[in-house]
Design a protein around this motif. Structure first.
Motif, mmCIF file in Angstrom:
data_model
loop_
_atom_site.group_PDB
_atom_site.id
_atom_site.type_symbol
_atom_site.label_atom_id
_atom_site.label_comp_id
_atom_site.label_asym_id
_atom_site.label_seq_id
_atom_site.Cartn_x
_atom_site.Cartn_y
_atom_site.Cartn_z
ATOM 1 N N PRO A 9 0.770 -1.294 0.072
ATOM 2 C CA PRO A 9 -0.121 -0.052 -0.174
ATOM 3 C C PRO A 9 0.589 1.381 0.089
ATOM 4 N N PRO A 10 0.346 2.451 -0.543
ATOM 5 C CA PRO A 10 1.327 3.632 -0.649
ATOM 6 C C PRO A 10 1.422 4.099 0.697
ATOM 7 N N ALA A 11 2.719 4.781 0.969
ATOM 8 C CA ALA A 11 3.116 5.166 2.202
ATOM 9 C C ALA A 11 2.447 6.495 2.637
ATOM 10 N N GLY A 12 1.768 7.072 1.942
ATOM 11 C CA GLY A 12 0.757 8.455 2.031
ATOM 12 C C GLY A 12 2.001 9.511 1.599
ATOM 13 N N THR A 13 3.188 9.424 1.358
ATOM 14 C CA THR A 13 4.099 10.684 0.973
ATOM 15 C C THR A 13 3.611 11.360 -0.273
ATOM 16 N N LEU A 14 3.345 10.779 -1.315
ATOM 17 C CA LEU A 14 2.614 11.278 -2.492
ATOM 18 C C LEU A 14 1.255 12.048 -2.127
ATOM 19 N N GLN A 15 0.488 11.579 -1.330
ATOM 20 C CA GLN A 15 -0.735 12.124 -0.942
ATOM 21 C C GLN A 15 -0.372 13.530 -0.038
ATOM 22 N N LYS A 16 0.493 13.707 0.766
ATOM 23 C CA LYS A 16 0.905 14.543 1.452
ATOM 24 C C LYS A 16 1.492 15.712 0.619
ATOM 25 N N LEU A 17 2.469 15.174 -0.304
ATOM 26 C CA LEU A 17 3.011 16.194 -1.389
ATOM 27 C C LEU A 17 1.976 16.817 -2.130
ATOM 28 N N VAL A 18 0.754 16.007 -2.586
ATOM 29 C CA VAL A 18 -0.262 16.581 -3.473
ATOM 30 C C VAL A 18 -0.844 17.726 -2.624
ATOM 31 N N SER A 19 -1.330 17.207 -1.529
ATOM 32 C CA SER A 19 -2.392 18.042 -0.559
ATOM 33 C C SER A 19 -1.537 19.598 -0.466
ATOM 34 N N GLU A 20 -0.239 19.453 -0.230
ATOM 35 C CA GLU A 20 0.608 20.850 0.154
ATOM 36 C C GLU A 20 0.630 21.492 -1.286
ATOM 37 N N ALA A 21 0.932 20.766 -2.317
ATOM 38 C CA ALA A 21 1.195 21.323 -3.658
ATOM 39 C C ALA A 21 -0.171 21.838 -4.200
ATOM 40 N N LYS A 22 -1.353 21.433 -3.906
ATOM 41 C CA LYS A 22 -2.602 21.991 -4.467
ATOM 42 C C LYS A 22 -2.802 23.578 -3.675
ATOM 43 N N ALA A 23 -2.830 23.399 -2.331
ATOM 44 C CA ALA A 23 -2.676 24.399 -1.720
ATOM 45 C C ALA A 23 -1.877 25.588 -1.985
ATOM 46 N N GLN A 24 -0.485 25.285 -2.062
ATOM 47 C CA GLN A 24 0.354 26.531 -2.572
ATOM 48 C C GLN A 24 -0.104 26.894 -4.065
ATOM 49 N N LEU A 25 -0.335 26.175 -4.984
ATOM 50 C CA LEU A 25 -0.655 26.415 -6.431
ATOM 51 C C LEU A 25 -1.772 27.481 -6.335
ATOM 52 N N ARG A 26 -2.743 26.980 -5.485
ATOM 53 C CA ARG A 26 -4.174 27.852 -5.574
ATOM 54 C C ARG A 26 -3.772 29.177 -4.897
ATOM 55 N N ASP A 27 -2.900 29.169 -3.926
ATOM 56 C CA ASP A 27 -2.438 30.274 -3.309
ATOM 57 C C ASP A 27 -1.575 31.426 -4.432
ATOM 58 N N ALA A 28 -1.002 30.906 -5.180
ATOM 59 C CA ALA A 28 -0.262 31.404 -6.076
ATOM 60 C C ALA A 28 -0.738 32.155 -7.257
ATOM 61 N N GLN A 29 -2.002 31.623 -7.578
ATOM 62 C CA GLN A 29 -2.925 31.998 -8.795
ATOM 63 C C GLN A 29 -2.916 33.464 -9.012
ATOM 64 N N ASP A 30 -3.299 34.290 -8.031
ATOM 65 C CA ASP A 30 -3.315 35.541 -8.443
ATOM 66 C C ASP A 30 -1.978 36.548 -8.062
ATOM 67 N N PHE A 31 -0.816 35.785 -8.323
ATOM 68 C CA PHE A 31 0.524 36.340 -8.076
ATOM 69 C C PHE A 31 0.871 37.532 -8.700
ATOM 70 N N TRP A 32 0.714 37.366 -9.784
ATOM 71 C CA TRP A 32 1.072 38.690 -10.973
ATOM 72 C C TRP A 32 0.174 39.807 -10.884
ATOM 73 N N ILE A 33 -0.997 39.778 -10.763
ATOM 74 C CA ILE A 33 -2.159 40.881 -10.532
ATOM 75 C C ILE A 33 -2.020 41.617 -9.230
ATOM 76 N N SER A 34 -1.590 40.702 -8.118
ATOM 77 C CA SER A 34 -1.638 41.142 -6.583
ATOM 78 C C SER A 34 -0.193 41.906 -6.347
ATOM 79 N N LEU A 35 0.815 41.651 -7.355
ATOM 80 C CA LEU A 35 2.231 41.884 -7.061
ATOM 81 C C LEU A 35 2.008 43.354 -6.885
#
Length: 610
Positions: free
Chosen positions: A370-396
């Motif tokens: 069974p998966p060790a959960g490493t990828l699930q943690k990576l994906v969860s963190e990446a999704k949150a960070q990518l969504r936070d960065a969506q308005d980066f250029w217009i909020s700069l």
């Protein structure tokens, strides 16, 4: 009399105010001590700073009232303000660059570890289960994993062809190994290869691995590439120099209040936003494609899960290899009989054993972990960070104003509006280049976009297209986004999927990739030609007008046009280039021959085969 005296007093007060506003000599008495302190703290010589205010007719950027700034001071502060904003821009993007780089390392390390763990599991389990059937062919398995790593890393390989070549070579090796008492020349093995597809000697394992691997590997590698492209875009855009008009506006925003004797006045919020929106107008135009890229990256993480997901497939290649060898052992007698039926009785090998050797037939049953959960943690963190960065250029602009430029907390009579302390009345401009046509603070030529940023917008579009293709299981033409538009990619998707060429290049009708195989260094002309035709059917039919009629000491050229020849391979060295991939484009291809120093006798002037 009292009314008259009061009237004179009001007139005198008004005259004083007008005199101050116009730089009347009555205002000369103000000291420049505070300005001297600020100017010296920035490392400049205090010898340039007057003790008291002087007339400001010499100023070229700041309002020309009485001032504490000389021409040299104004120039020094203008250069400093530009450098400070460029530094603030670099620092403002550094956190995002670090986040994307950390994500890329994390995912890349994880996928590489999955593949390494799979190979390690194979090396530990296969020798005991399959004996010499594995040990004598261990290099073939190592080569497969090496090519999977290359493919994942973006190499110019077609994964389906890589897997097909592996199964073909493995079948030849194992069939020879299972029948050492027989002579199996190349033409017999060619017949064996043609019989392989209907006979399915490895069962369903090759097909299942091909279907799953093409989707899983392309999803994994395209996602990691997307992180790399996003980081590269941020890094390159952060280094785009500010325009001269922006530099003047930033000087006026940051330091003209000092020159006019009101160093404590901080920029009005809307005034700062208009300056930064004008300065970063081109950067804001990244917004739409930036959002598309991040949305596509979040979406493709859905392909990491399930039986066909990257987690299961990349880390489970050895399961399918074990299933394949198990199936071959189970079907070996039936396979041999049908091959003899279709290809004839091979001759007995006089140097081989008298009777067929009986290999110990062990079966390997591997339990999926069974998966060790490493990828699930990576994906969860990446999704949150990518969504936070969506308005980066217009909020700069707003981010830099509030965090780097000491913007006032409110727009009132105490903030600096570019001319004096007071309210800032102009409206705030919209985002992007087109909306700056009426920017009151920065003169922006909306007809001349920054070409570096336009190139990065194109890179975002290209990467988004690859991600969308990967989401649908298609391996679109791969080209590293840091390239200048040359080179070709790492494969194709499902049939009919168009790959991407350089900007402006016509879409190719088809992309065929295969390997030149089956030629030995000592082959004669006729044998070499026939061998190529037999074992490389991709050189025949509609894709080939003549056949590979090339002498062993000549060069085989695969081309779409006389002026577009792919890297050449000489026939007497083809055996050294067993892994060389030749990309073919367009449905109408031709194969011509030419000597290294010139044209083959009898060929047309353009080198085309007859």
């Amino acid at each position: 009399m009292e009314l008259r005296a009061r009237g004179w007093w009001l007139l005198y007060a008004a005259a004083v105010l007008v005199a101050c506003a116009r730089g009347d000599p009555a205002s000369k008495s103000r000291s420049c001590g505070e300005v001297r302190q600020i100017y010296g703290a920035k490392g400049f010589s205090l010898s340039d700073v007057p003790q008291a205010e002087i007339s400001g007719e010499h100023l070229r950027i700041c309002p020309q009232g009485y001032t504490c700034c000389t021409s040299e001071m104004e120039e020094n502060l203008a250069n400093r303000s530009r450098a400070e904003l460029e530094t603030a821009l670099l620092e403002g993007t550094r956190a995002l660059q670090a986040t994307l780089a950390a994500q890329q390392r994390g995912f890349d390390d994880h996928f590489q570890r999955l593949l390494n763990d799979s190979e390690r599991a194979l090396q530990e389990a296969f020798p005991g289960a399959f004996g010499e059937l594995y040990t004598q062919n261990a290099k073939a398995f190592r080569d497969l994993y090496a090519e999977l790593r290359l493919y994942y890393g973006g190499a110019n390989l077609h994964l389906q062809e890589t897997l097909a070549e592996f199964w073909a070579r493995l079948l030849e090796r194992l069939f020879r190994q299972l029948h050492p008492q027989l002579l199996l020349p190349d033409d017999y093995l060619d017949c064996l290869g043609k019989q392989a597809e209907p006979l399915r000697p490895f069962g369903e394992a090759p097909r299942e691995l091909r279907l799953r691997a093409t989707r899983a590997f392309v999803a994994a590698r395209t996602f990691v590439q997307g992180l790399g492209v996003a980081g590269d875009v941020v890094r390159k855009v952060a280094k785009v120099p500010l325009s001269p008009e922006c530099s003047r506006a930033v000087m006026k925003l940051v330091y003209c209040a000092h020159c006019l004797g009101v160093p404590g006045a901080r920029p009005c919020p809307d005034y700062c936003r208009n300056v930064l929106k004008g300065c970063l107008a081109n950067q804001a135009d990244l917004d739409a494609e930036w959002r598309n890229l991040l949305d596509s990256m979040v979406l493709i993480t859905d392909k990491f899960w399930g039986p066909s997901g990257a987690e299961s497939v990349v880390g489970g290649v050895h399961y399918w290899l074990a299933e394949a060898i198990n199936a071959l052992q189970d079907n070996s007698d039936t396979l041999t009989a049908k091959v003899i039926q279709g290809c004839g009785n091979p001759k007995v090998n006089p140097q081989g054993p008298g009777t067929e050797e009986k290999w110990p037939r062990g079966k390997l049953a591997l339990q999926e972990r069974p998966p060790a959960g490493t990828l699930q943690k990576l994906v969860s963190e990446a999704k949150a960070q990518l969504r936070d960065a969506q308005d980066f250029w217009i909020s700069l602009p707003g981010t830099l104003c509030s965090e780097k430029l000491a913007m006032s907390s409110a727009s009132d009579e105490r903030c600096w509006n570019g001319m004096a302390k007071g309210r800032y009345l102009p409206e705030v401009m919209g985002d992007g280049l087109a909306n700056q046509i009426n920017n009151p603070e920065v003169e922006v030529d909306i007809t001349k976009p920054d070409m570096t940023i336009r190139q990065q917008i194109m890179q975002l579009k290209i990467m988004t297209n690859r991600l969308r293709g990967a989401y649908n299981g298609n391996d679109l033409d791969f080209q590293d986004a840091s390239d200048d538009g040359s080179g070709s990619g790492g494969g194709r998707g499902q049939e009919g999927t168009h790959g991407r060429g350089s900007i402006g290049e016509p879409t190719m009708k088809a992309e065929l990739t295969s390997r030149v195989r089956g030629v030995k260094a000592d082959d004669s002309y006729s044998h070499a030609t026939e061998r190529i035709k037999q074992r490389n059917p991709w050189l025949t039919g509609r894709q080939h007008r003549k056949g590979a009629d090339c002498l062993p000491d000549e060069t085989l050229r695969i081309s779409t046009a006389p002026d577009k020849t792919f890297p050449n391979l000489t026939l007497n060295r083809l055996s050294e280039y067993g892994q060389q991939t030749v990309r073919l484009r367009e449905q109408e291809l031709w194969c011509g021959c030419a000597r290294a120093a010139g044209q083959h006798p009898g060929r047309a002037a353009n080198g085309r085969g007859h």
